[in-house]
Design an enzyme around this catalytic site. Structure first.
Site, PDB file in Angstrom:
ATOM      1  N   GLU A 282     -31.135  60.929 -46.801  1.00  9.75           N
ATOM      2  CA  GLU A 282     -31.317  60.404 -48.152  1.00  9.75           C
ATOM      3  C   GLU A 282     -31.084  61.479 -49.209  1.00  9.75           C
ATOM      4  OE1 GLU A 282     -32.271  56.317 -47.327  1.00  9.75           O
ATOM      5  OE2 GLU A 282     -31.653  57.407 -49.103  1.00  9.75           O
ATOM      6  N   ASP A 415     -24.594  51.797 -39.743  1.00 10.91           N
ATOM      7  CA  ASP A 415     -23.604  51.402 -40.733  1.00 10.91           C
ATOM      8  C   ASP A 415     -22.688  52.500 -41.274  1.00 10.91           C
ATOM      9  OD1 ASP A 415     -25.793  52.527 -41.982  1.00 10.91           O
ATOM     10  OD2 ASP A 415     -26.218  50.842 -43.306  1.00 10.91           O
ATOM     11  N   GLU A 524     -32.742  40.331 -46.859  1.00 10.56           N
ATOM     12  CA  GLU A 524     -32.516  41.589 -46.147  1.00 10.56           C
ATOM     13  C   GLU A 524     -31.747  41.370 -44.852  1.00 10.56           C
ATOM     14  OE1 GLU A 524     -32.944  45.823 -45.532  1.00 10.56           O
ATOM     15  OE2 GLU A 524     -32.915  44.478 -47.257  1.00 10.56           O
ATOM     16  N   GLU A 549     -24.686  46.218 -51.200  1.00  9.38           N
ATOM     17  CA  GLU A 549     -23.606  46.108 -50.205  1.00  9.38           C
ATOM     18  C   GLU A 549     -22.694  44.902 -50.425  1.00  9.38           C
ATOM     19  OE1 GLU A 549     -26.589  48.821 -48.945  1.00  9.38           O
ATOM     20  OE2 GLU A 549     -26.831  46.680 -49.375  1.00  9.38           O
ATOM     21  N   THR A 635     -21.601  56.884 -49.463  1.00  6.83           N
ATOM     22  CA  THR A 635     -22.350  55.662 -49.167  1.00  6.83           C
ATOM     23  C   THR A 635     -23.388  55.348 -50.229  1.00  6.83           C
ATOM     24  OG1 THR A 635     -23.311  54.444 -47.304  1.00  6.83           O
ATOM     25  CG2 THR A 635     -24.240  56.632 -47.796  1.00  6.83           C
TER      26      THR A 635
END
Length: 655
Positions: A282, A415, A524, A549, A635
């Protein structure tokens, strides 16, 4: 932690580690200093205790999580965890020497052999290590307390010198010759209706930013309902996630005053010199990515300085036997660990696989190849592993360098690993052929084993657990539509249109997951079983936290096809956000997207400003703003230029 105070984190093998442990106990507990300081009986008792402890450690293997896999790794793959760690710095193409034994036999795996001989060979190795530990224990017990303390101090001094030498290499950053970057600023869209919609999205950004500034300035995130600051444990004590995450969005939206106040905060207040355990993943995608992006857009040196400083802080995460980094790192002590829930303490594919883009740029911006070396070693480890059915499991043990549970997902836990393979190829100006091969091999396996169609023709990506499919697709997985489309031009011969169509089908499925809720924003996760299609059936999957997304995929599909339905779907999302998520104090996530009355989660996520609003803004902008052939989005939607197309490379500083 007491042990942390006595032992250097990266001390070499068992001798110094043992000396540290006994030195702390014996040096503090006994006052004598001559040979008679320990009686023979005391030595014997201590030796017995230590021997029992070593035996217990080896015996504990049989009670650890995933014991069957772990035992097979110990007994049949010669676990490198049993070998003394080597002091190495792997480079591109170099094998991870600490995990060499398991991977040196990679070619032999699957071949017929003699299990009894393999078992005897590995048991002999265990006995040898056990005997070596006992010998070292005897040698330590014969030392005077002063000698033990001296050994500890010498090891600590060695580690301190290593850390100092690393820091010295980054004090002087080399000059970077930035060619003019294409498309960092654009004009207004010619179409008045599109211009009006884009201006509305900019107003949403102002609403989110101004309320963050009013109620949570300097904190990581905003609580828009209760009007206060919110800080996730992901960032430890590091503050300002929303400020750093929003920098490039502010820049491309021409919010100059807000960008300048954000820059001033970074210069004066962004601090990494603290005792904080952070998520390496993160912090990398939000802070490192955000700072690098702001540097390339603005040319302001403070952003490069802070990005490299933080990158150096993250390097100790890679100090594992395999070079696969820890998920969590104390950026002061350099002590790392993994999430306790992650399959017996494994590293997660989407976390260690989502460092590549930022670390390649860190090497370029710092003039030091160490960052690139670290992520290229991850490639080496993965390429040496056998992939079940060509798939990449989500969990990898950083000590043994072997897969843990065989759980495969293109959503959470997996992902962005696949996203970064494709984008590494594109960011290299299509010179990173290894990344290209790994990407197309991976998506071929995904299409074979995970991609399915529902009874009513919706294409979805299921999850694979030990060979069995779970017909569930997460909101996080919806990024894959854009990924398939983005990589279509470079697909193997004859498959370009196929992957573009696959991207369109995933976009349609994710739009349906939005359209089938009351608030027209997606859950979700949603399922395809029991007669249900694209609907969340479990209460803990019905929430929406301002995720990007789906609109990310709309952005790529719009740029690559100019099909007007993607702008239509994006505007539906804007209207839903305004109607159901906007509050006086900002924007909040929702606890249940099927419920008629809003139930707010009271968090304005930093990625709402970094990603969701940026992608929506780009959908209603002309293609000359951040053209895809010149820019890569990490990302977290932070902007990284294609290295050799936009930038004249400088000579790497090897010092």
């Amino acid at each position: 932690m007491p042990v942390g105070g006595l032992l250097p984190l990266f001390s070499s093998p068992a001798g110094s580690g043992l000396g540290g442990g006994l030195g702390g106990g014996l040096g503090g507990g006994r006052k004598g200093s001559g040979p008679a300081a320990f009686r023979l009986t005391e030595k014997f008792v201590l030796l017995l205790v230590f021997s029992a402890f070593i035996t217990l450690c080896f015996g504990a293997i049989f009670f650890l999580p995933d014991s069957s896999k772990l035992l097979s790794g110990v007994l049949f793959h010669s676990s490198p965890a049993l070998q003394p760690p080597a002091d190495r710095k792997p480079g591109p193409g170099a094998r991870a020497e600490d995990a060499a034994d398991g991977r040196a036999r990679r070619g032999e795996e699957g071949a017929p052999g003699d299990p009894a001989a393999a078992l005897e060979d590995n048991l002999a190795r265990i006995r040898e290590n056990h005997e070596r530990a006992l010998r070292e224990a005897k040698e330590t017990l014969q030392k005077l307390p002063e000698e033990i303390q001296r050994d500890i101090l010498m090891e600590k001094e060695k580690v301190a010198q290593d850390q100092l030498s690393n820091r010295v290499g980054f004090k002087m950053l080399p000059p970077v010759d930035l060619a003019p970057l294409v498309g960092a600023i654009d004009g207004e869209p010619a179409d008045a209706a599109i211009r009006e919609k884009r201006e509305k999205i900019k107003e949403m950004m102002k609403h989110a930013w101004n309320n963050y500034k009013r109620y949570a300035w300097g904190k990581n995130e905003l609580k828009p309902v209760s009007k206060g600051g919110h800080s996730s444990s992901l960032f430890g004590n590091i503050q300002g996630a929303t400020i750093v995450d929003a920098l490039d969005t502010l820049f491309i939206m021409k919010m100059k005053d807000e960008f300048e106040e954000a820059k001033a905060w970074v210069d004066e207040n962004l601090n990494f010199n603290m005792n904080a355990e952070v998520s390496v993943f993160e912090v990398n995608i939000r802070f490192v990515g955000g700072l690098i992006s702001a540097y390339y857009l603005s040319g302001e040196e403070i952003f490069r300085k802070k990005a490299v400083e933080l990158g150096v802080k993250l390097l100790p995460a890679f100090h594992t036997p395999s070079g696969i980094p820890w998920a969590l790192l104390n950026i002061k002590s350099g002590i790392g660990r993994n999430w306790p829930w992650a399959s017996g303490g494994s590293s997660i594919l989407a976390e260690f696989g989502t460092l590549h883009l930022e670390f390649i740029h860190l090497s370029y911006l710092s003039g030091n190849p160490i960052f690139a070396d670290k992520v290229m070693n991850i490639r080496t480890v993965l390429n040496n592993l056998e992939k079940p059915q060509g798939l990449y499991p989500n969990y990898l043990n950083p000590n043994s360098g072997q897969w843990a549970q065989y759980h495969v997902s293109v959503g959470g836990l997996g992902d962005s690993f696949y996203e970064y393979l494709l984008k590494a190829w594109l960011m290299s100006d299509k010179t990173d052929l290894q990344a290209k091969k790994m990407y197309f091999d991976a998506i071929k396996a995904i299409e074979t084993h995970l991609i399915r169609k529902s009874r009513n023709g919706l294409t979805y990506i299921a999850e694979w657990k030990g060979g069995l499919l779970e017909h569930k697709m997460g909101h996080l997985t919806c990024f894959a539509g854009g990924m398939f489309a983005l990589g279509a031009d470079d697909a193997p011969e004859g498959l370009t249109q196929h992957y573009l169509q696959l991207g369109a089908e995933i976009a349609r499925t994710c739009h349906e997951s939005y359209n089938r809720t009351f608030v027209k924003l997606g859950p979700e996760a949603f399922r395809f079983d029991g007669g249900v299609e694209a609907i969340a059936t479990r209460q803990n999957e019905k929430y929406y936290i301002l995720r990007p997304e789906v609109v990310e995929t709309y952005m790529y599909m719009w740029r690559l096809t100019h099909d007007p339905k993607y702008r239509k779907w994006a505007w539906e999302a804007v209207e839903a956000l305004e109607k159901h998520c906007r509050v006086k104090g900002g924007y909040s996530g929702l606890r249940d997207v099927y419920f008629h009355k809003e139930s707010y989660d009271d968090v304005q996520q930093s990625f709402f400003l970094a990603e969701t609003l940026k992608y929506l803004y780009l959908i209603f902008s002309d293609d000359d703003l951040l053209p895809l052939e010149h820019w890569i989005f990490n990302t977290e939607a932070h902007l990284l230029p294609v290295l050799s197309r936009n930038i004249k490379k400088v000579e790497v500083n090897e010092k």
